[in-house]
Scaffold this active site. Structure first.
Site: not given
Ligand SMILES: CC(C)(COP(=O)(O)OP(=O)(O)OC[C@H]1O[C@@H](n2cnc3c(N)ncnc32)[C@H](O)[C@@H]1OP(=O)(O)O)[C@@H](O)C(=O)NCCC(=O)NCCS
Length: 204
Positions: A72-73
């Site tokens: 994930d960012h």
């Protein structure tokens, strides 16, 4: 299909392997990426899989284009772009954010023994796929999957059991995946011919 080896995994062309460890009789399909992951004995993936931060058990069957552990960012910050953590790619005086990468690597997915992940399925970080479970093609698995169940859809939901609960529990207790290669060979005819309950009667 190549003859597989106890000594070293069969890695097909154009694979990208980083901090990956492999058990015996493992095969990694063309174009796959395996990073910070352990792939157990007899497990394989077909073409173009992307496996990150994962513990894959024994006898896992991973179809082509499966993705495990897509990272994930950041979502709470003003930007979610690479420059926040891959900073050294953009500036000479800004190091990568080591803590960010360490936190992502700690979010491990876990795939049990004798599992089947269908074509183009996705398993999110920190999700556990129980022993014997099946993930349908195209599913996105966001929650843990119970042993010997079959899940499908986006997000993945249980569609049915692969084995009744009592049979599933007996298979887990039998732990045939820990048998040695010669014992597996000796039981091969029974694996092929017998339904699970009859196999248990004979081998428990
Ligand atoms: C998951 C799977 C094993 C289920 O097999 P099955 O039990 O024979 O499935 P069925 O066809 O009886 O379908 C059972 C239900 O699940 C649904 N379903 C099956 N596969 C699905 C999928 N990929 N996505 C969403 N729903 C699916 C069916 O629509 C059906 O729903 P319904 O009861 O509401 O009609 C199979 O559909 C699958 O995805 N196999 C993976 C194939 C693959 O990726 N092969 C690559 C080479 S290894």
């Amino acid at each position: 299909m190549p003859r597989l080896s106890e000594e070293s995994p069969v890695i097909h062309s154009d694979c990208d392997l980083t901090d990956a460890t492999f058990g015996r009789f493992v095969e990694i399909g063309h174009g796959s990426r395996v990073a910070h992951s352990r792939i157990g004995d007899y497990s394989y993936c077909d073409r173009y899989c992307d496996i990150a931060n994962a513990e894959v058990g024994k006898f896992a069957n991973i179809a082509s284009f499966v993705r495990i552990g897509a990272t994930d960012h950041p979502l709470r910050t003003a930007s979610l772009h690479h420059f926040l953590y891959r900073s050294a790619d953009y500036w000479d005086d800004a190091p990568h954010d080591a803590d960010w990468f360490a936190a992502r690597r700690a979010r491990r997915a876990w795939i049990g023994h004798d599992t089947w992940l269908g074509h183009n399925a996705q398993i999110k970080p920190e999700v556990r796929i129980g022993h014997g479970a099946v993930v349908a093609s195209g599913a996105i698995v966001t929650r843990d999957v119970a042993p010997y169940t079959i899940v499908a859809g986006v997000p993945a939901r249980q569609v049915r059991l692969r084995q009744p609960v009592d049979v599933a529990e007996r298979l887990v207790a039998l732990a045939w995946w820990d048998w040695d290669h010669a014992r597996l060979r000796a039981a091969l005819a029974d694996f092929r011919a017998l339904p699970a309950a009859a196999f248990l009667e004979k081998h428990e």
